[in-house]
Write an enzyme that holds these catalytic residues in place. Sequence first.
Site, PDB file in Angstrom:
ATOM      1  N   LYS A 173      51.652  55.601  39.048  1.00  0.00           N
ATOM      2  CA  LYS A 173      50.759  54.731  39.829  1.00  0.00           C
ATOM      3  C   LYS A 173      50.704  55.185  41.289  1.00  0.00           C
ATOM      4  CE  LYS A 173      50.191  49.720  40.729  1.00  0.00           C
ATOM      5  NZ  LYS A 173      50.776  48.397  40.459  1.00  0.00           N
ATOM      6  N   SER A 221      51.930  43.034  36.782  1.00  0.00           N
ATOM      7  CA  SER A 221      51.079  44.221  36.825  1.00  0.00           C
ATOM      8  C   SER A 221      51.449  45.341  35.873  1.00  0.00           C
ATOM      9  CB  SER A 221      51.035  44.781  38.240  1.00  0.00           C
ATOM     10  OG  SER A 221      50.142  44.028  39.000  1.00  0.00           O
ATOM     11  N   SER A 225      47.730  44.895  38.232  1.00  0.00           N
ATOM     12  CA  SER A 225      47.132  45.889  39.088  1.00  0.00           C
ATOM     13  C   SER A 225      47.289  47.324  38.588  1.00  0.00           C
ATOM     14  CB  SER A 225      47.749  45.785  40.482  1.00  0.00           C
ATOM     15  OG  SER A 225      49.125  46.109  40.450  1.00  0.00           O
TER      16      SER A 225
HETATM   17  N1  GLN Z   1      48.047  40.033  39.409  1.00  0.00           N
HETATM   18  C1  GLN Z   1      49.147  39.673  40.271  1.00  0.00           C
HETATM   19  C2  GLN Z   1      48.704  39.657  41.708  1.00  0.00           C
HETATM   20  O1  GLN Z   1      47.571  39.932  41.940  1.00  0.00           O
HETATM   21  C3  GLN Z   1      50.290  40.606  40.047  1.00  0.00           C
HETATM   22  C4  GLN Z   1      50.162  41.861  40.798  1.00  0.00           C
HETATM   23  C5  GLN Z   1      51.324  42.765  40.585  1.00  0.00           C
HETATM   24  O2  GLN Z   1      52.177  42.516  39.743  1.00  0.00           O
HETATM   25  N2  GLN Z   1      51.372  43.805  41.406  1.00  0.00           N
HETATM   26  O3  GLN Z   1      49.468  39.369  42.590  1.00  0.00           O
END
Ligand code: GLN
Length: 484
Positions: A76, A175, A151
């Site tokens: 990532k 994420s 994400s």
């Molecule tokens: N979808 C969650 C957020 O927007 C988790 C994001 C993540 O785990 N980086 O905060």
Amino acid sequence: MLSYLNFQDKIEKIKNGSLSLTENINYFLKRIEENKKLNAFNFVFEDDAREQAKIIQEKIKSGSHGRLAGMVIAVKDVLSMKGKPNTCSSKILKDFNAVYTATAVQKLIDEDAIIIGRTNCDEFAMGSSTENSAFGVVLNPVDNERVPGGSSGGSGAAAAAELCDASVGTDTGGSIRQPAAFCGVYGLKPTYGRVSRYGLTAFASSFDSIGPFTNNVEDTAAILQVISGKDEKDSTSANLPVPDFINNLSFNGKKPVIGFAKEYFGEGLSQEIKKAAEEIIEKLKSDGFIIKEIHLPHTEYTIAAYYILTTAEASSNLARYDGARYGYRSENSVSLLEMYKSSRTEGFGTEVKRRIMLGTYVLSAGYYDAYYRKAQKVRRLIKNDFDNAFKDVDLILTPTTPTTAFKLGEKSSDPLEMYLSDIYTTSANLAGIPGISIPAAKSSEGLPIGIQLLANQFEEMKLLQMSHYIQQRYLRKDPEMNSG
Ligand code: GLN
């Protein structure tokens, strides 16, 4: 289709000459090219990957190879690699190259994995659909009209579309697990502190964790094995021994007791996902597992607590991007203050700005007690819920997400709707416990359904053993495959 079952099988095939690592790398590079429209990668390291393939092929032949020899991994774009871009899918870091390598990535490289590229994600890992990226949206490989989750959407899509053997993402509130569920692969979030965060660009430092996306449990165990452990460079990494995950995937004797919490099966959960989770529970029961009802009474506060605490931490972590030291600098300013302002205004996307503002608000003098301090207290209550539950059970089984992958654009105009897609995943980060999403079923539309297992802190072994059992017994169709 790949001709091997998992990383061990791959090494064997290279050793006996039935697979060449160069051909294998060329296969992945071709797949990446053919699937360009998925937009899973921000950067592909073609030359480096080909070069490494040659070197590692020789190492395997001579028996001097590392534990992940030849495993092709995508990383990532928030995990630093010295000399390579580290953009966090943000305009503010568009031209920034990392000056050191993240510990987790270095450990993969040291064990002879091949890093094939850097995957697209929501800007600074903030999002649930990978629609908040300066590099454009990522498409779900199963249905190109749908999001891959977020994400780490690029990592999920890359592992699912066979653009690599496995990928690495980060999980602050889901994420890894949520995109794994949306794309149909395994995604593991380790215990907070199991994997060093050194070199991970911080979103919310007390929540962030690093983990793998894979197509099988053996590869999940192998990657976790390698990236885990104490690191002098991250004071929050735990000084605990790392169990031998790779060689202990079968239960030795006692079957784990599995918890079922009604709070995770309530309003908003799709009937098909509910049914898929219940079917697994029924199968486990008939295989002699004890399923126990447990209560996690503070579940309804998880989303609120999560979004207060993570935005607070993010507002502080992202203060460093001011145009003065590195990253994007606005050209349209005359004074220093104006330069800070316009660099941040032009450099950050909408969702990141929303979170910085929310975080600044909940930390401000007049609201600190009402929001930030209260959310900290709720975080403790959620942790206590899990502590109590794990007195009675070894694992907790839940859906990973309330719905399957949604359509592109479907939730973009409603942040609250988007935040609700994290309803079953944020609790693990609030409590610091590990979780895994297993690609357990398909919906009537053919969309992947993920089932989540949670365990107590530092009990990833239990997660892996149970996932392996589910994979071998219910999910691997080809009997040949059941030898893995
Ligand atoms: N979808 C969650 C957020 O927007 C988790 C994001 C993540 O785990 N980086 O905060």
